[in-house]
Scaffold this motif. Structure first.
Motif, PDB file in Angstrom:
ATOM      1  N   VAL A 113      11.181   3.804 -35.847  1.00  0.00           N
ATOM      2  CA  VAL A 113       9.959   4.373 -36.505  1.00  0.00           C
ATOM      3  C   VAL A 113      10.213   5.789 -36.397  1.00  0.00           C
ATOM      4  CG1 VAL A 113       7.602   4.539 -36.150  1.00  0.00           C
ATOM      5  CG2 VAL A 113       8.743   2.472 -35.221  1.00  0.00           C
ATOM      6  N   VAL A 114       9.831   6.584 -37.772  1.00  0.00           N
ATOM      7  CA  VAL A 114       9.963   7.941 -38.069  1.00  0.00           C
ATOM      8  C   VAL A 114       8.592   8.443 -37.845  1.00  0.00           C
ATOM      9  CG1 VAL A 114      10.496   9.788 -39.354  1.00  0.00           C
ATOM     10  CG2 VAL A 114      12.049   7.815 -39.467  1.00  0.00           C
ATOM     11  N   HIS A 115       8.211   9.543 -37.067  1.00  0.00           N
ATOM     12  CA  HIS A 115       7.092  10.028 -36.805  1.00  0.00           C
ATOM     13  C   HIS A 115       7.172  11.495 -37.416  1.00  0.00           C
ATOM     14  CE1 HIS A 115       7.315   6.928 -33.678  1.00  0.00           C
ATOM     15  NE2 HIS A 115       6.246   7.059 -33.784  1.00  0.00           N
ATOM     16  N   LEU A 116       6.059  11.947 -37.913  1.00  0.00           N
ATOM     17  CA  LEU A 116       6.015  13.382 -38.402  1.00  0.00           C
ATOM     18  C   LEU A 116       5.184  14.207 -37.187  1.00  0.00           C
ATOM     19  CD1 LEU A 116       5.207  13.099 -42.280  1.00  0.00           C
ATOM     20  CD2 LEU A 116       7.536  13.239 -41.206  1.00  0.00           C
ATOM     21  N   ALA A 117       5.726  15.488 -37.058  1.00  0.00           N
ATOM     22  CA  ALA A 117       5.389  16.148 -35.719  1.00  0.00           C
ATOM     23  C   ALA A 117       4.371  17.343 -36.437  1.00  0.00           C
ATOM     24  CB  ALA A 117       6.402  16.792 -34.922  1.00  0.00           C
ATOM     25  N   ASP A 118       3.106  17.557 -35.608  1.00  0.00           N
ATOM     26  CA  ASP A 118       2.328  18.584 -36.067  1.00  0.00           C
ATOM     27  C   ASP A 118       2.207  19.621 -34.795  1.00  0.00           C
ATOM     28  OD1 ASP A 118       0.585  17.118 -34.257  1.00  0.00           O
ATOM     29  OD2 ASP A 118      -0.978  16.859 -35.564  1.00  0.00           O
ATOM     30  N   GLU A 119       1.415  20.573 -35.009  1.00  0.00           N
ATOM     31  CA  GLU A 119       1.235  21.344 -34.158  1.00  0.00           C
ATOM     32  C   GLU A 119       0.580  21.022 -32.724  1.00  0.00           C
ATOM     33  OE1 GLU A 119      -1.529  24.724 -35.539  1.00  0.00           O
ATOM     34  OE2 GLU A 119      -0.315  24.894 -37.510  1.00  0.00           O
ATOM     35  N   ASP A 120      -0.187  19.871 -32.566  1.00  0.00           N
ATOM     36  CA  ASP A 120      -0.751  19.371 -31.350  1.00  0.00           C
ATOM     37  C   ASP A 120       0.427  18.854 -30.650  1.00  0.00           C
ATOM     38  OD1 ASP A 120      -3.003  20.108 -32.244  1.00  0.00           O
ATOM     39  OD2 ASP A 120      -3.632  18.464 -32.633  1.00  0.00           O
ATOM     40  N   ILE A 121       1.337  17.983 -31.307  1.00  0.00           N
ATOM     41  CA  ILE A 121       2.437  17.707 -30.350  1.00  0.00           C
ATOM     42  C   ILE A 121       4.013  18.229 -30.629  1.00  0.00           C
ATOM     43  CG2 ILE A 121       1.303  15.404 -30.683  1.00  0.00           C
ATOM     44  CD1 ILE A 121       3.723  14.631 -32.522  1.00  0.00           C
ATOM     45  N   ALA A 122       3.915  19.564 -31.108  1.00  0.00           N
ATOM     46  CA  ALA A 122       5.166  20.061 -31.120  1.00  0.00           C
ATOM     47  C   ALA A 122       6.197  20.393 -29.868  1.00  0.00           C
ATOM     48  CB  ALA A 122       4.912  21.610 -32.050  1.00  0.00           C
ATOM     49  N   GLU A 123       5.472  20.672 -28.959  1.00  0.00           N
ATOM     50  CA  GLU A 123       6.076  20.825 -27.634  1.00  0.00           C
ATOM     51  C   GLU A 123       6.670  19.792 -27.144  1.00  0.00           C
ATOM     52  OE1 GLU A 123       5.251  22.968 -23.241  1.00  0.00           O
ATOM     53  OE2 GLU A 123       3.995  23.305 -24.784  1.00  0.00           O
ATOM     54  N   GLN A 124       5.856  18.716 -27.050  1.00  0.00           N
ATOM     55  CA  GLN A 124       6.384  17.348 -26.718  1.00  0.00           C
ATOM     56  C   GLN A 124       7.434  16.958 -27.580  1.00  0.00           C
ATOM     57  OE1 GLN A 124       2.193  16.114 -26.770  1.00  0.00           O
ATOM     58  NE2 GLN A 124       2.572  14.821 -25.083  1.00  0.00           N
ATOM     59  N   MET A 125       7.397  16.990 -28.850  1.00  0.00           N
ATOM     60  CA  MET A 125       8.498  16.612 -29.785  1.00  0.00           C
ATOM     61  C   MET A 125       9.871  17.448 -29.270  1.00  0.00           C
ATOM     62  SD  MET A 125      10.129  18.271 -32.455  1.00  0.00           S
ATOM     63  CE  MET A 125       8.820  19.505 -32.995  1.00  0.00           C
ATOM     64  N   HIS A 126       9.886  18.518 -29.127  1.00  0.00           N
ATOM     65  CA  HIS A 126      10.718  19.525 -28.926  1.00  0.00           C
ATOM     66  C   HIS A 126      11.510  19.036 -27.426  1.00  0.00           C
ATOM     67  CE1 HIS A 126      13.570  22.975 -29.148  1.00  0.00           C
ATOM     68  NE2 HIS A 126      13.229  23.288 -27.704  1.00  0.00           N
ATOM     69  N   ARG A 127      10.495  18.638 -26.586  1.00  0.00           N
ATOM     70  CA  ARG A 127      11.166  18.173 -25.262  1.00  0.00           C
ATOM     71  C   ARG A 127      11.915  16.779 -25.274  1.00  0.00           C
ATOM     72  NH1 ARG A 127       6.182  18.277 -21.451  1.00  0.00           N
ATOM     73  NH2 ARG A 127       7.662  17.335 -20.138  1.00  0.00           N
ATOM     74  N   CYS A 128      11.557  15.995 -26.528  1.00  0.00           N
ATOM     75  CA  CYS A 128      12.058  14.962 -26.576  1.00  0.00           C
ATOM     76  C   CYS A 128      13.773  15.085 -26.849  1.00  0.00           C
ATOM     77  CB  CYS A 128      11.568  14.063 -27.718  1.00  0.00           C
ATOM     78  SG  CYS A 128       9.875  13.035 -27.073  1.00  0.00           S
ATOM     79  N   GLY A 129      14.207  16.229 -27.394  1.00  0.00           N
ATOM     80  CA  GLY A 129      15.345  16.466 -27.627  1.00  0.00           C
ATOM     81  C   GLY A 129      16.183  16.555 -26.406  1.00  0.00           C
ATOM     82  N   ASP A 130      15.604  16.646 -25.359  1.00  0.00           N
ATOM     83  CA  ASP A 130      16.451  16.995 -23.981  1.00  0.00           C
ATOM     84  C   ASP A 130      17.368  15.715 -23.679  1.00  0.00           C
ATOM     85  OD1 ASP A 130      15.366  19.324 -23.517  1.00  0.00           O
ATOM     86  OD2 ASP A 130      13.826  18.895 -22.330  1.00  0.00           O
ATOM     87  N   ARG A 131      18.451  15.928 -23.007  1.00  0.00           N
ATOM     88  CA  ARG A 131      19.546  14.636 -22.414  1.00  0.00           C
ATOM     89  C   ARG A 131      18.790  13.877 -21.441  1.00  0.00           C
ATOM     90  NH1 ARG A 131      24.629  14.595 -24.412  1.00  0.00           N
ATOM     91  NH2 ARG A 131      24.698  12.656 -23.377  1.00  0.00           N
ATOM     92  N   HIS A 132      18.648  12.660 -21.572  1.00  0.00           N
ATOM     93  CA  HIS A 132      18.388  11.848 -20.485  1.00  0.00           C
ATOM     94  C   HIS A 132      19.196  10.549 -20.515  1.00  0.00           C
ATOM     95  CE1 HIS A 132      14.715  14.286 -19.639  1.00  0.00           C
ATOM     96  NE2 HIS A 132      14.401  14.002 -20.717  1.00  0.00           N
ATOM     97  N   PRO A 133      19.336   9.860 -19.466  1.00  0.00           N
ATOM     98  CA  PRO A 133      20.019   8.747 -19.435  1.00  0.00           C
ATOM     99  C   PRO A 133      19.358   7.534 -20.171  1.00  0.00           C
ATOM    100  CG  PRO A 133      19.625   9.564 -17.066  1.00  0.00           C
ATOM    101  CD  PRO A 133      18.906  10.307 -18.151  1.00  0.00           C
ATOM    102  N   PRO A 134      20.293   6.511 -20.723  1.00  0.00           N
ATOM    103  CA  PRO A 134      19.707   5.642 -21.458  1.00  0.00           C
ATOM    104  C   PRO A 134      18.666   4.709 -20.999  1.00  0.00           C
ATOM    105  CG  PRO A 134      22.049   5.764 -21.822  1.00  0.00           C
ATOM    106  CD  PRO A 134      21.811   6.650 -20.607  1.00  0.00           C
TER     107      PRO A 134
END
Length: 209
Positions: free
Chosen positions: A82-103
């Motif tokens: 599923v592809v979501h588009l990011a807006d200003e309201d969720i931009a910070e959360q979107m960016h944090r999803c790029g952090d590495r975490h275990p599967p």
């Protein structure tokens, strides 16, 4: 200035291309791991490719040891995302999803996103995102550094006020996506203007297209 790309390293080519081809739309992608854990990750090498069939593209880089990222491994295994588009309201959360975490750790839990059931695919969608495209895998292209997934859009979800379903126009006064500008920099899309052809008249304002 003339630059021979064959004389550059892979990293140098990436830096130049990713810093000059901007701004780029961002795909916040959810997939399902083999144990049912929801993975979420942002990718700015993303765009629309066509409308018949309706297809989008995301490009996922391999890790340094050649191992696939969780998103890529999940798409290869399930053929769904599923592809979501990011807006200003969720931009910070979107960016944090790029952090590495275990599967076994879901980024949705880490950043506080809410998962909702999708309509046509198994990976859930993110409730807070303004737009979500449910996709099945159409085709895969592979390079030395990347896997490029072309997905066919099967279903779309959008905030209630975002689309006029009588005219099928998008109400941009309710839509403020962010774009990737290279490294950890982003841009907003509030400054919008029209370049009309000579003698052309607009049937709608720029906030409704």
């Amino acid at each position: 200035m003339n630059i021979d790309f064959a004389a550059l390293t892979e990293h140098q080519r990436y830096k130049l291309m990713a810093s000059l081809i901007v701004p780029r739309p961002i795909a916040l992608v959810t997939t399902l791991g083999p144990d049912g854990i929801v993975n979420a990750a942002p990718f700015s090498m993303f765009n629309m490719l066509g409308e018949e069939p309706p297809i989008v593209m995301i490009s996922v880089n391999r890790l340094q040891d050649g191992v696939l990222k969780d998103t890529a491994a999940n798409i290869v295994r399930t053929g769904e995302f599923v592809v979501h588009l990011a807006d200003e309201d969720i931009a910070e959360q979107m960016h944090r999803c790029g952090d590495r975490h275990p599967p076994h750790v879901s980024e949705l839990d880490i950043v506080g996103f809410t998962a909702l059931p999708s309509s046509a695919v198994k990976p859930p969608r993110i409730a807070e995102a303004p737009v979500a495209f449910e996709c099945t895998l159409w085709e895969t292209l592979e390079t030395e550094s990347r896997q490029i997934f072309i997905g066919q859009v099967r279903w779309m979800h959008a905030r209630d006020e975002l689309i006029d379903t009588e005219t099928w126009r998008v109400r941009l006064q309710h839509y403020f996506p962010v774009g990737r500008f290279g490294a950890s920099f982003y841009v907003k899309t509030r400054e919008r203007y029209s370049l009309a052809a000579q003698g052309e008249t607009r049937s709608t304002s720029i906030d409704e297209m």
